[in-house]
Design an enzyme around this catalytic site. Structure first.
Site, PDB file in Angstrom:
ATOM      1  N   ARG A 286      -8.204   8.925  81.398  1.00 52.46           N
ATOM      2  CA  ARG A 286      -7.335   9.622  82.357  1.00 52.46           C
ATOM      3  C   ARG A 286      -8.071  10.819  82.953  1.00 52.46           C
ATOM      4  O   ARG A 286      -8.566  11.681  82.214  1.00 52.46           O
ATOM      5  CB  ARG A 286      -6.075  10.087  81.608  1.00 52.46           C
ATOM      6  CG  ARG A 286      -5.221  11.075  82.339  1.00 52.46           C
ATOM      7  CD  ARG A 286      -4.324  10.395  83.336  1.00 52.46           C
ATOM      8  NE  ARG A 286      -3.359  11.329  83.893  1.00 52.46           N
ATOM      9  CZ  ARG A 286      -2.854  11.220  85.102  1.00 52.46           C
ATOM     10  NH1 ARG A 286      -3.200  10.201  85.887  1.00 52.46           N
ATOM     11  NH2 ARG A 286      -1.977  12.094  85.534  1.00 52.46           N
ATOM     12  N   GLY A 358       3.160  11.854  81.531  1.00 51.77           N
ATOM     13  CA  GLY A 358       4.222  11.005  82.082  1.00 51.77           C
ATOM     14  C   GLY A 358       4.168   9.599  81.509  1.00 51.77           C
ATOM     15  O   GLY A 358       5.198   8.985  81.216  1.00 51.77           O
ATOM     16  N   GLU A 381      14.191   6.182  52.452  1.00 52.13           N
ATOM     17  CA  GLU A 381      13.557   6.253  51.121  1.00 52.13           C
ATOM     18  C   GLU A 381      13.369   7.712  50.676  1.00 52.13           C
ATOM     19  O   GLU A 381      12.388   8.058  50.020  1.00 52.13           O
ATOM     20  CB  GLU A 381      12.257   5.440  51.087  1.00 52.13           C
ATOM     21  CG  GLU A 381      12.537   3.960  51.366  1.00 52.13           C
ATOM     22  CD  GLU A 381      11.461   2.997  50.900  1.00 52.13           C
ATOM     23  OE1 GLU A 381      10.718   3.329  49.969  1.00 52.13           O
ATOM     24  OE2 GLU A 381      11.401   1.890  51.466  1.00 52.13           O
TER      25      GLU A 381
HETATM   26  N1  COS Z   1      12.188   8.503  37.424  1.00 52.23           N
HETATM   27  C1  COS Z   1      12.888   8.240  36.290  1.00 52.23           C
HETATM   28  N2  COS Z   1      14.010   8.893  35.959  1.00 52.23           N
HETATM   29  C2  COS Z   1      14.459   9.845  36.802  1.00 52.23           C
HETATM   30  C3  COS Z   1      13.782  10.165  37.999  1.00 52.23           C
HETATM   31  C4  COS Z   1      12.597   9.451  38.292  1.00 52.23           C
HETATM   32  N3  COS Z   1      11.904   9.709  39.389  1.00 52.23           N
HETATM   33  N4  COS Z   1      14.456  11.158  38.616  1.00 52.23           N
HETATM   34  C5  COS Z   1      15.518  11.437  37.854  1.00 52.23           C
HETATM   35  N5  COS Z   1      15.505  10.639  36.756  1.00 52.23           N
HETATM   36  C6  COS Z   1      16.472  10.655  35.667  1.00 52.23           C
HETATM   37  C7  COS Z   1      16.541  12.049  35.065  1.00 52.23           C
HETATM   38  O1  COS Z   1      15.550  12.227  34.057  1.00 52.23           O
HETATM   39  C8  COS Z   1      17.920  12.088  34.506  1.00 52.23           C
HETATM   40  O2  COS Z   1      17.948  11.404  33.276  1.00 52.23           O
HETATM   41  P1  COS Z   1      18.777  11.999  32.028  1.00 52.23           P
HETATM   42  O3  COS Z   1      20.220  12.052  32.484  1.00 52.23           O
HETATM   43  O4  COS Z   1      18.513  11.017  30.948  1.00 52.23           O
HETATM   44  O5  COS Z   1      18.196  13.350  31.777  1.00 52.23           O
HETATM   45  C9  COS Z   1      18.732  11.255  35.493  1.00 52.23           C
HETATM   46  O6  COS Z   1      17.783  10.407  36.145  1.00 52.23           O
HETATM   47  C10 COS Z   1      19.463  12.096  36.492  1.00 52.23           C
HETATM   48  O7  COS Z   1      18.514  12.887  37.168  1.00 52.23           O
HETATM   49  P2  COS Z   1      18.907  14.185  37.999  1.00 52.23           P
HETATM   50  O8  COS Z   1      19.891  15.005  37.212  1.00 52.23           O
HETATM   51  O9  COS Z   1      17.648  14.825  38.414  1.00 52.23           O
HETATM   52  O10 COS Z   1      19.679  13.548  39.254  1.00 52.23           O
HETATM   53  P3  COS Z   1      20.292  14.239  40.537  1.00 52.23           P
HETATM   54  O11 COS Z   1      21.619  13.654  40.760  1.00 52.23           O
HETATM   55  O12 COS Z   1      20.153  15.715  40.440  1.00 52.23           O
HETATM   56  O13 COS Z   1      19.394  13.673  41.757  1.00 52.23           O
HETATM   57  C11 COS Z   1      17.596  13.480  43.330  1.00 52.23           C
HETATM   58  C12 COS Z   1      18.070  13.834  41.896  1.00 52.23           C
HETATM   59  C13 COS Z   1      18.294  14.242  44.407  1.00 52.23           C
HETATM   60  C14 COS Z   1      16.135  13.826  43.314  1.00 52.23           C
HETATM   61  C15 COS Z   1      17.799  11.961  43.527  1.00 52.23           C
HETATM   62  O14 COS Z   1      19.169  11.672  43.675  1.00 52.23           O
HETATM   63  C16 COS Z   1      17.054  11.409  44.726  1.00 52.23           C
HETATM   64  O15 COS Z   1      15.846  11.165  44.676  1.00 52.23           O
HETATM   65  N6  COS Z   1      17.792  11.176  45.850  1.00 52.23           N
HETATM   66  C17 COS Z   1      17.225  10.559  47.025  1.00 52.23           C
HETATM   67  C18 COS Z   1      17.415   9.093  46.942  1.00 52.23           C
HETATM   68  C19 COS Z   1      16.866   8.399  48.146  1.00 52.23           C
HETATM   69  O16 COS Z   1      15.670   8.344  48.327  1.00 52.23           O
HETATM   70  N7  COS Z   1      17.770   7.828  48.949  1.00 52.23           N
HETATM   71  C20 COS Z   1      17.361   7.129  50.114  1.00 52.23           C
HETATM   72  C21 COS Z   1      18.170   5.898  50.267  1.00 52.23           C
HETATM   73  S1  COS Z   1      17.607   4.583  49.329  1.00 52.23           S
HETATM   74  S2  COS Z   1      16.414   3.591  50.530  1.00 52.23           S
END
Ligand code: COS
Length: 402
Positions: A286, A358, A381
């Site tokens: 360009r 553009g 994700e």
């Molecule tokens: N791997 C294995 N275990 C996991 C983990 C991981 N990556 N993350 C959390 N856990 C476990 C924790 O250790 C906990 O276990 P215990 O109860 O035995 O201690 C349990 O899961 C609950 O974890 P936590 O209390 O951290 O859960 P929260 O509800 O606070 O949520 C987030 C954590 C927000 C990080 C989680 O819900 C998340 O990643 N959300 C996004 C999900 C996503 O990507 N959605 C997109 C749509 S799907 S395509």
């Protein structure tokens, strides 16, 4: 030989590939994928976007190439790639509209990895070979109206009745649901437990009475691939359809998402590299003020920023994938890769539109399409904000653990 091989002279990727691909086999795989992307997929980008339909012969070519089985262990008919190898393939697949990658994306990632990590030998033997070959497409049904980022709040119920679980509820934005033969469903099996511990994972075959898929959503980008609502109305599944232990569904979902984040990050880098190549080419051709716009330092600054950021993201992803393959915990790394790479490709796409000017705003040049396509990387994700949360929580956890 499949139709692709006939058309562009490719050899199908060997079905005898072992989990430890030799460097030569890996490099053959990568060059075949690159040729497939350049010769077969790139010419179809505009058509797929305009018609919002993925040609069935392209899906068949992907089967012939073995792409649906990239991450499925070789003993179950896949290529059994390591994470590092899978990331290298994802970098190549990023060089074309990400709608194409999304055809295989669920089978390689969120639709199969729960089975790979948590499936019983019987579940694996029943499903994985058909997933690896692409005979069936998979979907991952987690997101609901009130549960996306807050995955532990799923309201879809899976109540045990005798020798069955009965599922009721609605999922939404489920990729590939219209084509899916198998759904991994995250549902609440213990209604008395509100949080993550009351959630289990299930394998629900398409066609199970009561399981219905809504019409495709109209969306901003990645036309040709579809997301749908999925409804469960007294869907009865046998007990052996449960994936993992009862109450383990949240962990299944998190482990699946952790792995998927590295793949998505690599894909972002691939798209960024494509956009940078297109930008350099266009800036060199360009002409304004009597010279190529690439000779202007303000344009060069945009090119340099994009290249630097893409190199940084590439290095992050390859390092994290290597750590994963060495058995290290990469929860923080995967979130950081997904966060940085998805934000990075957004900036790179924005600069590409700016460099094209553009023409960047006009559909025929394809840049505005990629600009729209990459927007979802910051959302699906796990949003950027969720990745930030995961990174910070891991930092604090590591600090507390000393
Ligand atoms: N791997 C294995 N275990 C996991 C983990 C991981 N990556 N993350 C959390 N856990 C476990 C924790 O250790 C906990 O276990 P215990 O109860 O035995 O201690 C349990 O899961 C609950 O974890 P936590 O209390 O951290 O859960 P929260 O509800 O606070 O949520 C987030 C954590 C927000 C990080 C989680 O819900 C998340 O990643 N959300 C996004 C999900 C996503 O990507 N959605 C997109 C749509 S799907 S395509």
């Amino acid at each position: 030989m499949g139709p692709l091989a006939n058309q562009v002279g490719l050899d199908p990727i060997g079905s005898d590939a072992s989990p430890q691909l030799s460097p030569e086999t890996l490099s053959q795989l990568l060059s075949e994928v690159r040729r497939f992307v350049d010769k077969r997929l790139r010419p179809l980008e505009a058509q797929v976007s305009e018609t919002n339909e993925m040609p069935e012969d392209v899906v068949q070519d992907m089967r012939d190439l073995g792409l649906f089985g990239l991450s499925i262990p070789a003993e179950h008919g896949g290529l059994g790639l390591t994470m590092h190898q899978e990331v290298l393939v994802a970098l190549e697949l990023g060089r074309v509209s990400p709608a194409f990658r999304a055809v295989i994306g669920t089978n390689v990632g969120i639709g199969s990895q729960g089975l790979v990590m948590f499936g019983t030998p019987e579940q694996k033997a029943r499903w994985l070979p058909r997933i690896a070959s692409g005979e069936i497409i998979t979907s991952f049904a987690l997101t609901e109206a009130e549960a996306g980022s807050d995955s532990a709040s799923v309201q879809t119920r899976a109540i045990r009745q005798g020798d069955s679980y009965v599922l009721n509820g609605a999922k939404r934005f489920i990729t590939n649901a219209g084509r899916a033969g198998l759904f991994t469903v995250i549902a609440r099996s213990d209604p008395n437990r509100a949080g993550s511990s009351g959630v289990s994972a299930f394998l629900a075959p398409a066609g199970t009475p009561g399981l219905t898929v809504g019409k495709p959503e109209r969306k901003m980008g990645q036309q040709g691939i579809h997301i749908h609502e999925v409804n469960f109305d007294d869907v009865r599944l046998p007990l052996d359809a449960r994936l993992g232990q009862e109450g383990e569904g949240f962990k299944v979902a998190m482990r699946v998402l952790d792995r998927g984040r590295l793949h998505i990050a690599a894909l972002c880098v691939g798209v960024a590299e494509r956009l940078i190549e297109d930008s350099v080419r266009y800036a060199s051709e360009r002409r304004q003020f009597g010279q190529p716009i690439a000779s202007f330092q303000l344009v060069q600054a945009m090119l340099a920023d994009s290249k630097t950021e893409a190199l940084a993201a590439r290095a992050m992803v390859l390092t994290a994938a290597g750590k994963h393959d060495h058995g290290e915990d990469v929860v923080l790394d995967a979130a950081a890769c997904k966060y940085f790479a998805s934000e990075m490709v957004g900036r790179v796409a924005d600069r590409a539109v700016q460099i094209f000017g553009g023409a960047g705003y006009v559909a025929d040049y394809g840049i505005e399409r990629l600009y729209r396509d990459v927007r979802v990387f910051r959302i699906y994700e796990g949003t950027s904000q969720i990745q930030q949360l995961v990174i910070a929580r891991e930092m604090l956890r590591q600090q507390a653990a000393g």
